[in-house]
Design a protein around this motif. Structure first.
Motif, PDB file in Angstrom:
ATOM      1  N   GLY A   1       0.797  -1.226   0.000  1.00 16.82           N
ATOM      2  CA  GLY A   1       0.000   0.000   0.000  1.00 16.82           C
ATOM      3  C   GLY A   1       0.828   1.274   0.000  1.00 16.82           C
ATOM      4  O   GLY A   1       0.465   2.268  -0.623  1.00 16.82           O
ATOM      5  N   GLY A   2       1.988   1.236   0.695  1.00 13.29           N
ATOM      6  CA  GLY A   2       2.865   2.415   0.726  1.00 13.29           C
ATOM      7  C   GLY A   2       3.381   2.732  -0.668  1.00 13.29           C
ATOM      8  O   GLY A   2       3.443   3.897  -1.090  1.00 13.29           O
ATOM      9  N   THR A   3       3.735   1.692  -1.420  1.00 13.09           N
ATOM     10  CA  THR A   3       4.202   1.858  -2.806  1.00 13.09           C
ATOM     11  C   THR A   3       3.071   2.405  -3.677  1.00 13.09           C
ATOM     12  O   THR A   3       3.277   3.284  -4.513  1.00 13.09           O
ATOM     13  N   LEU A   4       1.861   1.885  -3.460  1.00 10.44           N
ATOM     14  CA  LEU A   4       0.702   2.354  -4.224  1.00 10.44           C
ATOM     15  C   LEU A   4       0.472   3.842  -3.964  1.00 10.44           C
ATOM     16  O   LEU A   4       0.252   4.623  -4.890  1.00 10.44           O
ATOM     17  N   MET A   5       0.556   4.238  -2.699  1.00 11.58           N
ATOM     18  CA  MET A   5       0.335   5.638  -2.322  1.00 11.58           C
ATOM     19  C   MET A   5       1.371   6.538  -3.010  1.00 11.58           C
ATOM     20  O   MET A   5       1.064   7.611  -3.501  1.00 11.58           O
ATOM     21  N   LYS A   6       2.608   6.036  -3.048  1.00 12.41           N
ATOM     22  CA  LYS A   6       3.709   6.828  -3.612  1.00 12.41           C
ATOM     23  C   LYS A   6       3.588   6.982  -5.137  1.00 12.41           C
ATOM     24  O   LYS A   6       3.888   8.026  -5.693  1.00 12.41           O
ATOM     25  N   HIS A   7       3.132   5.924  -5.817  1.00 11.98           N
ATOM     26  CA  HIS A   7       3.190   5.921  -7.293  1.00 11.98           C
ATOM     27  C   HIS A   7       1.862   6.187  -8.005  1.00 11.98           C
ATOM     28  O   HIS A   7       1.867   6.466  -9.197  1.00 11.98           O
ATOM     29  N   LEU A   8       0.735   6.093  -7.306  1.00 12.81           N
ATOM     30  CA  LEU A   8      -0.545   6.225  -8.020  1.00 12.81           C
ATOM     31  C   LEU A   8      -0.712   7.626  -8.590  1.00 12.81           C
ATOM     32  O   LEU A   8      -1.117   7.798  -9.743  1.00 12.81           O
ATOM     33  N   GLY A   9      -0.433   8.637  -7.774  1.00 11.56           N
ATOM     34  CA  GLY A   9      -0.470  10.008  -8.287  1.00 11.56           C
ATOM     35  C   GLY A   9      -1.852  10.509  -8.654  1.00 11.56           C
ATOM     36  O   GLY A   9      -1.991  11.413  -9.473  1.00 11.56           O
ATOM     37  N   LEU A  10      -2.904   9.910  -8.089  1.00  9.82           N
ATOM     38  CA  LEU A  10      -4.278  10.372  -8.326  1.00  9.82           C
ATOM     39  C   LEU A  10      -4.963  10.502  -6.970  1.00  9.82           C
ATOM     40  O   LEU A  10      -4.686   9.731  -6.058  1.00  9.82           O
ATOM     41  N   GLY A  11      -5.857  11.469  -6.851  1.00  9.51           N
ATOM     42  CA  GLY A  11      -6.585  11.639  -5.594  1.00  9.51           C
ATOM     43  C   GLY A  11      -7.729  10.645  -5.483  1.00  9.51           C
ATOM     44  O   GLY A  11      -8.623  10.609  -6.330  1.00  9.51           O
ATOM     45  N   VAL A  12      -7.677   9.796  -4.476  1.00 11.64           N
ATOM     46  CA  VAL A  12      -8.748   8.818  -4.232  1.00 11.64           C
ATOM     47  C   VAL A  12      -9.016   8.790  -2.722  1.00 11.64           C
ATOM     48  O   VAL A  12      -8.213   9.282  -1.942  1.00 11.64           O
ATOM     49  N   ASN A  13     -10.125   8.231  -2.313  1.00  9.21           N
ATOM     50  CA  ASN A  13     -10.356   8.001  -0.889  1.00  9.21           C
ATOM     51  C   ASN A  13      -9.471   6.839  -0.451  1.00  9.21           C
ATOM     52  O   ASN A  13      -9.210   5.934  -1.228  1.00  9.21           O
ATOM     53  N   TRP A  14      -9.071   6.865   0.815  1.00  8.90           N
ATOM     54  CA  TRP A  14      -8.081   5.901   1.282  1.00  8.90           C
ATOM     55  C   TRP A  14      -8.532   5.309   2.615  1.00  8.90           C
ATOM     56  O   TRP A  14      -8.808   6.054   3.543  1.00  8.90           O
ATOM     57  N   VAL A  15      -8.615   3.979   2.714  1.00 11.27           N
ATOM     58  CA  VAL A  15      -9.003   3.340   3.977  1.00 11.27           C
ATOM     59  C   VAL A  15      -7.848   2.462   4.475  1.00 11.27           C
ATOM     60  O   VAL A  15      -7.398   1.566   3.773  1.00 11.27           O
ATOM     61  N   HIS A  16      -7.359   2.752   5.692  1.00  9.63           N
ATOM     62  CA  HIS A  16      -6.216   2.043   6.290  1.00  9.63           C
ATOM     63  C   HIS A  16      -6.167   2.436   7.762  1.00  9.63           C
ATOM     64  O   HIS A  16      -6.499   3.559   8.090  1.00  9.63           O
ATOM     65  N   PRO A  17      -5.788   1.569   8.689  1.00 10.56           N
ATOM     66  CA  PRO A  17      -5.347   0.179   8.535  1.00 10.56           C
ATOM     67  C   PRO A  17      -6.463  -0.846   8.700  1.00 10.56           C
ATOM     68  O   PRO A  17      -6.229  -2.036   8.547  1.00 10.56           O
TER      69      PRO A  17
END
Length: 403
Positions: free
Chosen positions: A68-84
């Protein structure tokens, strides 16, 4: 340059056949988002603060210790995020709208457990810890702590979990995994302890509203339409995962859905150019001012040196304990792939009565992307299939037969 025209159903405005993008800029102080219409070359200028926002209908379930950390770093689009942990309010919005697209990262359940166990063992403060306890304030209201720099900081407030990992299970994921064996007298307490380790929420718990028949019937017509799975899997013989490739294809897919395929290709090109220019500027600045390199949040980088691997018995018992997560991954293959002969021979069945979107988990992107996604999910299953076959007897029997 000349920009391509789009079909009328696109969410963009077209002025004189030029593509106009929605530039979304978040103001951190007021916590508001301003949206303006700009041309692509301005959107992707080197000093532009523009971003694409998909928050009105798209959410990422960031499953812990699964990339997920890699996804957050590389996606580059604003989306809603649910964690942990899963959030009931978000699940309701996926059942009845306005959220309609769910992005979900999937890593092998056994690997994810080992990673979570080792990561928590590494970052939680232990009694004689010499690291800085808690977080430290940096300039500009930012804080830094164990998540970013586990070599210098440790996390406080989790004493019970820390004692559990260090004393009860001797800082070894194998001790907990073997306690989960069916024949183990410690199984009942081990099951409770398993859920006390952070980042261990099962895939079936994250997606309960799509896999529990009592909840599946509550998903309405305005709810989830698209379920997008991003597998994190290093296939046998490969040097790395295809995860960053999946992320790039996901970005292309979302932009293409909104702006059309030609426009999304042009945006991917402009974004690449913007990234290159920014990196050049940063490396010039770095030469002037040597910067302390922060740890990636990736636990791999820090924990590898101290990593303890699973025993074969632990691997088998843990895989069996997580059978429903493997069956869910099998359901994600959909149709013919899910009833693949090798999986059937091992007695593995997809979960019954899941919501139809689950079987379309890899039905996004182009044909090549769909095959990569299915191939990764299949690889996860094939690595564990020898343990999941109950007809071969107990885990102790399997392990001693193979040793």
């Amino acid at each position: 340059g000349q920009f391509m025209t789009l079909n009328a159903s696109s969410l963009t405005a077209l002025e004189n056949d030029k593509l106009i993008l929605k530039c979304s800029i978040r103001d951190k102080k007021t916590k508001t988002t301003n949206i303006t219409d700009v041309a692509p070359e301005d959107f992707y200028a080197e000093n532009s603060k523009c971003g694409h926002s998909f928050k009105e209908d798209t959410v990422v379930f960031h499953v812990g210790k699964g990339g997920g950390g890699t996804l957050m770093k590389h996606l580059g689009l604003g989306v809603n995020w649910v964690h942990p942990h899963p959030k009931p309010s978000t699940n309701e919005q996926l059942q009845n709208g306005p959220l309609r697209t769910l992005i979900f990262n999937v890593r092998d359940p056994v690997d994810r457990f080992v990673s979570a166990f080792n990561w928590r063992s590494a970052i939680l403060c232990h009694p004689n810890d010499e690291r800085h306890r808690g977080k430290k304030k940096l300039g500009g209201g930012k804080k830094i702590g164990a998540t970013k720099r586990p070599d210098e900081f440790c996390k406080t407030g989790y004493e019970e979990e820390e004692i559990l990992l260090r004393e009860t299970y001797q800082s070894s994921p194998s001790v907990l995994a073997e306690a989960l064996c069916r024949e183990s007298p410690l199984r009942a307490s081990a099951e409770q302890d398993f859920s006390k380790v952070h980042h261990n929420t099962a895939l079936t718990q994250w997606l309960d509203f799509l896999v529990d028949p009592r909840l599946v019937k509550n998903v309405g017509d305005d709810g989830i339409q698209e379920f997008i799975v991003l597998p994190v899997e290093k296939r046998p013989g490969a040097n790395e995962t295809l995860f960053e490739k999946h992320i790039e294809n996901l970005r292309r897919h979302l932009l293409s859905n909104r702006y059309g395929a030609d426009a999304s290709n042009e945006m991917m090109r402009l974004a690449e150019e913007q990234k290159r220019k920014r990196e050049e500027t940063r490396s010039r600045q770095r030469k002037v001012m040597h910067k302390h390199e922060a740890h990636l949040h990736s636990s791999e980088k820090f924990v590898n040196s101290t990593k303890s691997k699973l025993t074969k018995l632990g691997e088998c018992c843990l895989a069996r304990y997580l059978t429903d997560d493997y069956r869910l991954i099998q359901s994600m293959l959909g149709g013919d792939e899910a009833s693949n002969s090798e999986l059937v021979i091992a007695g593995l069945d997809p979960l019954d009565a899941t919501h139809p979107v689950v079987q379309k988990a890899c039905s996004w992107g182009n044909e090549q992307q769909q095959e990569l996604c299915q191939g990764d999910l299949m690889s996860i299953l094939m690595r564990r299939v020898k343990y999941l076959d109950e007809s071969k007897g107990s885990c102790s029997a399997i392990v001693s037969a193979n040793s």
